[in-house]
Motif scaffolding. Sequence first.
Motif, PDB file in Angstrom:
ATOM      1  N   LEU A  31      -1.900 -38.835 -42.416  1.00 28.23           N
ATOM      2  CA  LEU A  31      -0.985 -37.458 -41.904  1.00 28.23           C
ATOM      3  C   LEU A  31       0.119 -38.026 -41.127  1.00 28.23           C
ATOM      4  O   LEU A  31       1.184 -37.266 -40.760  1.00 28.23           O
ATOM      5  CB  LEU A  31      -1.842 -36.785 -40.883  1.00 28.23           C
ATOM      6  CG  LEU A  31      -3.111 -35.834 -41.591  1.00 28.23           C
ATOM      7  CD1 LEU A  31      -3.797 -35.120 -40.521  1.00 28.23           C
ATOM      8  CD2 LEU A  31      -2.990 -35.284 -43.005  1.00 28.23           C
ATOM      9  N   THR A  59      -8.554 -31.053 -38.313  1.00 23.76           N
ATOM     10  CA  THR A  59      -8.455 -30.801 -39.596  1.00 23.76           C
ATOM     11  C   THR A  59      -9.062 -31.629 -40.810  1.00 23.76           C
ATOM     12  O   THR A  59      -9.038 -31.395 -41.994  1.00 23.76           O
ATOM     13  CB  THR A  59      -6.833 -30.697 -39.939  1.00 23.76           C
ATOM     14  OG1 THR A  59      -6.534 -31.993 -39.764  1.00 23.76           O
ATOM     15  CG2 THR A  59      -6.174 -29.584 -39.301  1.00 23.76           C
ATOM     16  N   GLY A 223      -2.637 -30.720 -42.703  1.00 20.20           N
ATOM     17  CA  GLY A 223      -2.941 -31.524 -41.747  1.00 20.20           C
ATOM     18  C   GLY A 223      -2.073 -31.911 -40.657  1.00 20.20           C
ATOM     19  O   GLY A 223      -2.227 -32.096 -39.373  1.00 20.20           O
TER      20      GLY A 223
END
Length: 294
Positions: A31, A59, A223
């Motif tokens: 991410l 997430t 995310g």
Amino acid sequence: MIDYDTLKNWVFPPIEHRYTADDSMRYALALGLGDDPMDPLQLQFVNDTNPGLPLALPTMAVVLGFPGSWMQDPATGIDFTKIVHGEEEITLHALLPAAGAVRAEHRVVSIVDKGEGRGATVTYDKALYDAATGQLLATVRHTTFARGNGGFSASDGKTDSAPPAPPKPPTGTPDQVLEIRTLPQQALLYRLCADRNPLHSDPATAQAAGFARPILHGLCTYGIAGRTLLTAWGGGRPETLKTLFARFSSPVMPGETLRFEMYRGAAAGEVAFRTIAVERGVTVLDCGRAVLAS
């Protein structure tokens, strides 16, 4: 062609997923966390040299117990070549451990015929439990837009009612704005977490689907939204995020800058947001809403 009864009663085997702290750190790195290697709020998710670390991002619930490409099974009746991710919502019931084992149980909850030539939506839930204690950790709701399956209910009228449209975020001046530049290789990193669809890694596959190059996973963008909300509204503490919803409105190209426009909601802890790919001026996540505890 979708058969309503067959799809509504689709049987998913329970999935037990064992994962390690390395998996939690890999998810966070995918991410983009660690882009500031001096930021302790980022390092808590990607560094395991201090006691009690790393922490798991909430997430990560979307990739744990991943059911695979089950809609590719011809028995579903779904035209797999014409599906796109429509919406995603998570509800966190407890803090995700950074390592352990979870049990995922899936079920189809809604199939909506939008009409001939207009597609259909298929929504399924995932309940994520701690495999050792049975504690419910998270509920994940995933909606797929099946563009090639509109009109399936013409013969028998079997379809679920469409849910109300999610509210749009305000259009005035945001209460907070954050920008995050995605990495050119971000899709190649994120695919290591679960989804190996070649649309995100193979140029020829992406071009055959009408894209100039591989696109970023929608759940990676999702995310990043969770990461941004934790930074802006939750003090970086993963336990503060309680719910997160977003509608996918356009794909992201790896390397683009994402602008998160966030608005304080009427109730305590509520946040509405949209996400814009800055270079193209295109909204990529819309109708975003989250609840964060203080």
